[in-house]
Design a protein around this motif. Structure first.
Motif, PDB file in Angstrom:
ATOM      1  N   GLY A 142     103.301  -2.522  62.128  1.00 26.52           N
ATOM      2  CA  GLY A 142     103.231  -2.380  63.576  1.00 26.52           C
ATOM      3  C   GLY A 142     104.602  -2.390  64.210  1.00 26.52           C
ATOM      4  O   GLY A 142     105.551  -2.980  63.679  1.00 26.52           O
ATOM      5  N   PHE A 144     106.531  -1.509  68.448  1.00 22.12           N
ATOM      6  CA  PHE A 144     106.346  -1.040  69.823  1.00 22.12           C
ATOM      7  C   PHE A 144     107.696  -0.843  70.492  1.00 22.12           C
ATOM      8  O   PHE A 144     108.698  -1.481  70.131  1.00 22.12           O
ATOM      9  CB  PHE A 144     105.497  -2.030  70.633  1.00 22.12           C
ATOM     10  CG  PHE A 144     106.169  -3.354  70.890  1.00 22.12           C
ATOM     11  CD1 PHE A 144     106.949  -3.559  72.022  1.00 22.12           C
ATOM     12  CD2 PHE A 144     106.023  -4.411  69.998  1.00 22.12           C
ATOM     13  CE1 PHE A 144     107.567  -4.775  72.264  1.00 22.12           C
ATOM     14  CE2 PHE A 144     106.637  -5.636  70.217  1.00 22.12           C
ATOM     15  CZ  PHE A 144     107.414  -5.813  71.358  1.00 22.12           C
ATOM     16  N   HIS A 148     105.257   3.350  73.423  1.00 23.42           N
ATOM     17  CA  HIS A 148     104.113   3.387  72.512  1.00 23.42           C
ATOM     18  C   HIS A 148     103.948   2.081  71.722  1.00 23.42           C
ATOM     19  O   HIS A 148     104.894   1.283  71.606  1.00 23.42           O
ATOM     20  CB  HIS A 148     104.257   4.546  71.511  1.00 23.42           C
ATOM     21  CG  HIS A 148     104.364   5.888  72.143  1.00 23.42           C
ATOM     22  ND1 HIS A 148     105.580   6.525  72.339  1.00 23.42           N
ATOM     23  CD2 HIS A 148     103.412   6.728  72.635  1.00 23.42           C
ATOM     24  CE1 HIS A 148     105.380   7.697  72.923  1.00 23.42           C
ATOM     25  NE2 HIS A 148     104.068   7.849  73.106  1.00 23.42           N
ATOM     26  N   ILE A 149     102.746   1.950  71.159  1.00 21.94           N
ATOM     27  CA  ILE A 149     102.446   0.882  70.206  1.00 21.94           C
ATOM     28  C   ILE A 149     101.958   1.555  68.923  1.00 21.94           C
ATOM     29  O   ILE A 149     100.991   2.312  68.932  1.00 21.94           O
ATOM     30  CB  ILE A 149     101.360  -0.070  70.728  1.00 21.94           C
ATOM     31  CG1 ILE A 149     101.755  -0.656  72.088  1.00 21.94           C
ATOM     32  CG2 ILE A 149     101.107  -1.199  69.721  1.00 21.94           C
ATOM     33  CD1 ILE A 149     100.641  -1.443  72.760  1.00 21.94           C
ATOM     34  N   TRP A 175     107.250   7.311  68.738  1.00 22.64           N
ATOM     35  CA  TRP A 175     106.160   7.026  67.813  1.00 22.64           C
ATOM     36  C   TRP A 175     105.058   8.087  67.900  1.00 22.64           C
ATOM     37  O   TRP A 175     104.288   8.274  66.950  1.00 22.64           O
ATOM     38  CB  TRP A 175     105.577   5.637  68.081  1.00 22.64           C
ATOM     39  CG  TRP A 175     106.462   4.534  67.593  1.00 22.64           C
ATOM     40  CD1 TRP A 175     107.038   3.547  68.323  1.00 22.64           C
ATOM     41  CD2 TRP A 175     106.875   4.305  66.236  1.00 22.64           C
ATOM     42  NE1 TRP A 175     107.799   2.713  67.528  1.00 22.64           N
ATOM     43  CE2 TRP A 175     107.706   3.160  66.243  1.00 22.64           C
ATOM     44  CE3 TRP A 175     106.637   4.954  65.029  1.00 22.64           C
ATOM     45  CZ2 TRP A 175     108.287   2.656  65.086  1.00 22.64           C
ATOM     46  CZ3 TRP A 175     107.214   4.456  63.869  1.00 22.64           C
ATOM     47  CH2 TRP A 175     108.028   3.323  63.897  1.00 22.64           C
ATOM     48  N   ARG A 192     101.500   3.010  75.912  1.00 21.03           N
ATOM     49  CA  ARG A 192     101.596   1.765  76.667  1.00 21.03           C
ATOM     50  C   ARG A 192     101.203   1.923  78.139  1.00 21.03           C
ATOM     51  O   ARG A 192     100.945   0.929  78.823  1.00 21.03           O
ATOM     52  CB  ARG A 192     103.017   1.193  76.589  1.00 21.03           C
ATOM     53  CG  ARG A 192     103.284   0.441  75.306  1.00 21.03           C
ATOM     54  CD  ARG A 192     104.551  -0.375  75.383  1.00 21.03           C
ATOM     55  NE  ARG A 192     104.457  -1.474  76.345  1.00 21.03           N
ATOM     56  CZ  ARG A 192     105.416  -2.368  76.548  1.00 21.03           C
ATOM     57  NH1 ARG A 192     106.556  -2.273  75.851  1.00 21.03           N
ATOM     58  NH2 ARG A 192     105.266  -3.335  77.421  1.00 21.03           N
ATOM     59  N   PRO A 216      97.311  -2.946  76.587  1.00 23.24           N
ATOM     60  CA  PRO A 216      98.464  -2.742  75.695  1.00 23.24           C
ATOM     61  C   PRO A 216      99.349  -3.981  75.596  1.00 23.24           C
ATOM     62  O   PRO A 216      99.847  -4.309  74.507  1.00 23.24           O
ATOM     63  CB  PRO A 216      99.198  -1.562  76.343  1.00 23.24           C
ATOM     64  CG  PRO A 216      98.119  -0.787  77.022  1.00 23.24           C
ATOM     65  CD  PRO A 216      97.179  -1.841  77.559  1.00 23.24           C
ATOM     66  N   ASP A 217      99.574  -4.676  76.714  1.00 23.70           N
ATOM     67  CA  ASP A 217     100.425  -5.869  76.692  1.00 23.70           C
ATOM     68  C   ASP A 217      99.817  -6.966  75.824  1.00 23.70           C
ATOM     69  O   ASP A 217     100.525  -7.660  75.081  1.00 23.70           O
ATOM     70  CB  ASP A 217     100.640  -6.393  78.116  1.00 23.70           C
ATOM     71  CG  ASP A 217     101.569  -5.499  78.929  1.00 23.70           C
ATOM     72  OD1 ASP A 217     102.266  -4.664  78.317  1.00 23.70           O
ATOM     73  OD2 ASP A 217     101.603  -5.632  80.172  1.00 23.70           O
ATOM     74  N   ILE A 220     100.391  -6.108  72.200  1.00 25.96           N
ATOM     75  CA  ILE A 220     101.765  -6.395  71.779  1.00 25.96           C
ATOM     76  C   ILE A 220     101.935  -7.883  71.480  1.00 25.96           C
ATOM     77  O   ILE A 220     102.599  -8.268  70.500  1.00 25.96           O
ATOM     78  CB  ILE A 220     102.763  -5.927  72.857  1.00 25.96           C
ATOM     79  CG1 ILE A 220     102.827  -4.389  72.871  1.00 25.96           C
ATOM     80  CG2 ILE A 220     104.145  -6.515  72.607  1.00 25.96           C
ATOM     81  CD1 ILE A 220     103.667  -3.824  73.986  1.00 25.96           C
ATOM     82  N   LEU A 223     100.644  -8.494  68.167  1.00 24.11           N
ATOM     83  CA  LEU A 223     101.577  -7.976  67.169  1.00 24.11           C
ATOM     84  C   LEU A 223     102.696  -8.980  66.898  1.00 24.11           C
ATOM     85  O   LEU A 223     103.052  -9.257  65.750  1.00 24.11           O
ATOM     86  CB  LEU A 223     102.186  -6.657  67.654  1.00 24.11           C
ATOM     87  CG  LEU A 223     101.607  -5.343  67.138  1.00 24.11           C
ATOM     88  CD1 LEU A 223     102.380  -4.170  67.721  1.00 24.11           C
ATOM     89  CD2 LEU A 223     101.627  -5.288  65.616  1.00 24.11           C
TER      90      LEU A 223
END
Length: 749
Positions: A142, A144, A148-149, A175, A192, A216-217, A220, A223
């Motif tokens: 993974g 970010f 993007h992630i 990405w 994101r 998305p946050d 992350i 991650l």
């Protein structure tokens, strides 16, 4: 249009800086016109390329040349005739030295064994992109950036490596350009800017997420908290703080929504290739939970170091050009040809700094008093504000002491930096950088291609003293730790420069650089803790021998003379050590040597390392041979025999078990040892000059016949040995009495 405006603003800034900066013209400082200068002369100004201005080095150098600034195109590194950091990958490669060491010390070789990584950044970035190509064993699960992630739950290492390499070469890649067909089952690339994202079961399992849909946050954050082996910080933003810090204290609003705490990290290692990816308190919190992390200043030092080398090399060669002995075209070709060699010089510094931290961390508990005193000293002179620097206050240190915990790696890294800053100021103000023997450090700073061809120019380098001072400080602190000088000065009154001189003498006498190099060559072939143990024995020798030199050599200013005086005798003792040492000492030596061989150390190196704990005696033996005008080997055998017969080795061993309640106990213990050493010297001299001395007689019989001349001596020896043989925990007062009894022996006739 925005770029043109940015360049115009940048040019205004550079011109403004040069308008108020001293210059050097024909070797003379020239002050700027229409400027009131209230500071000292300072013509050294360089421009560092950073994000947003990484391609502006040629612009800055063009303006410097327009101003006829003495640095010419050394004003800004990384230009068209310089070392492009991204092409060299130097910052990432330097940080990778930290990462490799972290993993080797937990039994993992990431250049040969696959490991999982979560990262901050994308493949178009310098630090992230270069870093993710430094091992084909990386399994990037993974990453970010601001767009993007990227998540690949079960990547195939070699396949994903090839795709990352393709993206790295693709201009302005993101990405989104990653070939999604090679993502493992459940892998996704998320935008994101989306309000929410739907997770696959594979991603949920990878990140321990129960929710199917998250923002998305939030993703992350998961991650960053993942169980990956490595968290590779290669992008901009402070993503990790301490649980005791607020987001406002971090002062990076762009990452408030994704930031986690250091105690939430579940990775094994953090590589901080980017600046301030983690706050200092966040690093400490992670370290106290068993995580492995340095600081950004340690991990990404390669970029700054590379720039320093480029600037100093250009200063050297530009001077040769001005003298008409080199064309610019040939100079540029020389610079290009040396790229790999400059990189190796830089990476060597990264290697040594991380090694220094590992050794310091290994003995952090035992060194807590020393580190506390050093912090207090820096605080006292106004060099350090503990809260700002991220160093523990005395209350925290006391709590650590009670818990059997020393300083963490991030704290040791800060202490390392401040030690170097402090020592540099003292060394540069002394005449040590002008010592002829030290000039080898100046030569060694430059690539091999320059050392012979431009040796004279190197010796006349305008910044030669600064380069030498930096080399001396880095070498000494990296090898013997932050508290070394301060600890020496607590035992004997001397300057920082005196300690550095004595240290240089010791290195040359005992040829320690060769020993260290041999130990380092064992990387990846023997257990790191065995290497560390050998390094610590070397450090102990340096400490005791440096103190001995400071106490016994009057002409410290003559480093070469002191080296020539003692090196032959020390070499003789070192070479014949196994034959010169007494029986008890020989047993200990063989035991240490056999243990090292069992751990995979070559026999020759094991022999050298096994002798280190007692090799500091070689200086005393050499001096005694000089005083008594006797051969070194004869004096050595008598010295070691007395040491054995009087139980001195047992006394020294017992002293290591004596509890030290405070600094006064430590001081008393040092006084005891000084008295013991002085007494043994007197006894050796007395025996040699006594009427019973016969160079052909067996040493044990010789000592016995000398002792037999006085029944009182026998009584003293018997009393000491009997008490030691009881095996009780010795007290400080017991040791003092014993040493006084031994001292009294030289008065018995």
């Amino acid at each position: 249009a925005y770029r043109e405006e940015g360049i115009a603003c940048y040019e205004t800034l550079i011109r403004g800086l040069l308008d108020i900066t001293d210059n050097i013209v024909d070797g003379v400082i020239r002050k700027p016109t229409r400027v009131v200068c209230r500071d000292n002369d300072d013509p050294y100004l360089v421009v560092a390329a950073d994000k947003g201005t990484a391609t502006f080095s040629d612009i800055a150098n063009r303006i410097a040349q327009e101003y006829e600034f003495w640095l010419d195109d050394a004003f800004a590194s990384g230009g068209s005739a310089g070392y492009d950091h991204k092409k060299m990958g130097i910052t990432a490669r330097g940080a990778w030295e930290s990462v490799k060491r972290h993993f080797l010390e937990i039994g993992r070789d990431i250049q040969r064994q696959e490991f999982t990584v979560v990262g901050v950044g994308d493949m178009s970035g310098d630090v992230f992109g270069n870093g993710m190509l430094l091992s084909d064993c990386i399994r990037l699960v993974g990453a970010f950036d601001h767009r993007h992630i990227f998540i690949d739950p079960s990547p195939i290492a070699k396949l994903s490596y090839s795709e990352r390499a393709r993206l790295f070469e693709l201009p302005n890649s993101t990405w989104a350009d990653y070939d999604s067909s090679i993502l493992s089952e459940g892998g996704r690339i998320f935008d994101r800017s989306a309000k929410t994202v739907q997770l696959t079961s594979e991603i949920q399992k990878l990140l321990d997420i129960t929710d199917l849909i998250v923002t998305p946050d939030t993703l992350i954050k998961y991650l960053l908290k993942s169980r990956a082996d490595l968290l590779w910080m290669g992008g901009i933003g402070t993503c990790i703080k301490a649980s005791t810090e607020s987001h406002e204290q971090v002062r990076d609003r762009s990452c408030d929504a994704i930031r986690i705490n250091g105690n939430e990290l579940r990775c094994n290692v953090v590589g901080e290739g980017a600046n301030l990816g983690v706050t200092q308190l966040g690093r400490i919190e992670f370290s106290l939970r068993g995580g492995r992390i340095n600081t950004d200043a340690i991990d990404n030092a390669g970029g700054v170091n590379c720039s320093d080398h480029e600037v100093n090399i250009k200063i050297l060669l530009n001077r040769v050009m001005r003298e008409g002995n080199l064309t610019r075209t040939k100079r540029d070709q020389i610079l290009k040809n040396m790229t790999d060699d400059v990189a190796q010089l830089v990476l060597r510094d990264n290697y040594l700094q991380t090694q220094a931290l590992s050794i310091a961390h290994e003995c952090a508990v035992q060194s807590l008093d020393r580190h506390q005193q050093l912090i207090r000293r820096f605080e006292r002179v106004g060099q350090v504000d503990r809260q700002v620097a991220g160093l523990p206050d005395d209350e925290v240190i006391e709590a650590r002491r009670s818990a059997g915990i020393g300083l963490t790696r991030p704290e040791l890294a800060v202490l390392l930096a401040h030690t170097k800053i402090s020592l540099y100021g003292e060394i540069i103000a002394s005449d040590l950088p002008d010592d002829p023997l030290i000039f080898k450090d100046l030569i060694a700073y430059f690539p091999v291609q320059l050392q012979a061809r431009f040796a004279n120019a190197i010796h006349e380098h305008p910044l030669r003293r600064e380069i030498v001072a930096t080399k001396i400080v880095n070498n000494m602190v990296n090898r013997v730790g932050s508290g070394f000088v301060d600890d020496i000065q607590s035992k004997i009154q001397c300057s920082d420069a005196d300690v550095a001189r004595a240290y240089s003498i010791v290195l040359n006498i005992f040829d320690l650089p060769s020993f260290w190099s041999d130990v380092e060559d064992l990387d990846r072939n023997v257990a790191p803790d065995v290497q560390t143990s050998m390094m610590l024995h070397g450090r102990a020798l340096v400490e005791s021998a440096t103190l001995w030199i400071l106490r016994n050599v009057k002409e410290l200013s003559d480093v070469l003379g002191a080296t020539d005086r003692f090196k032959p005798g020390v070499r003789r003792v070192r070479t014949e050590f196994e034959n010169l040492i007494d029986f008890d000492g020989h047993v200990l030596f063989k035991r240490r040597m056999e243990e090292l061989i069992l751990h995979g150390i070559p026999a020759k190196l094991a022999s050298v390392a096994a002798a280190l704990p007692e090799l500091n005696t070689a200086l005393e033996i050499t001096l005694l041979a000089e005083i008594c005008t006797q051969k070194t080997d004869v004096v050595a055998r008598i010295y070691f025999t007395i040491r054995s017969q009087l139980g001195i080795r047992s006394l020294i061993s017992a002293a290591e078990r004596v509890p030290q309640r405070d600094a006064w106990d430590a001081r008393a213990l040092r006084g005891w040892r000084d008295l013991l050493d002085t007494s043994q010297r007197s006894l050796v001299i007395e025996l040699i000059v006594s009427g019973v001395f016969d160079v052909d007689e067996n040493e044990e019989k010789l000592v016995e016949s000398w002792l037999a001349r006085s029944p009182s001596r026998h009584q003293i020896i018997s009393s000491i040995k009997a008490d030691l043989q009881r095996g009780e925990m010795p007290s400080l007062s017991m040791l003092v009495v014993f040493s006084q009894e031994i001292a009294a022996m030289s008065l018995v006739h």
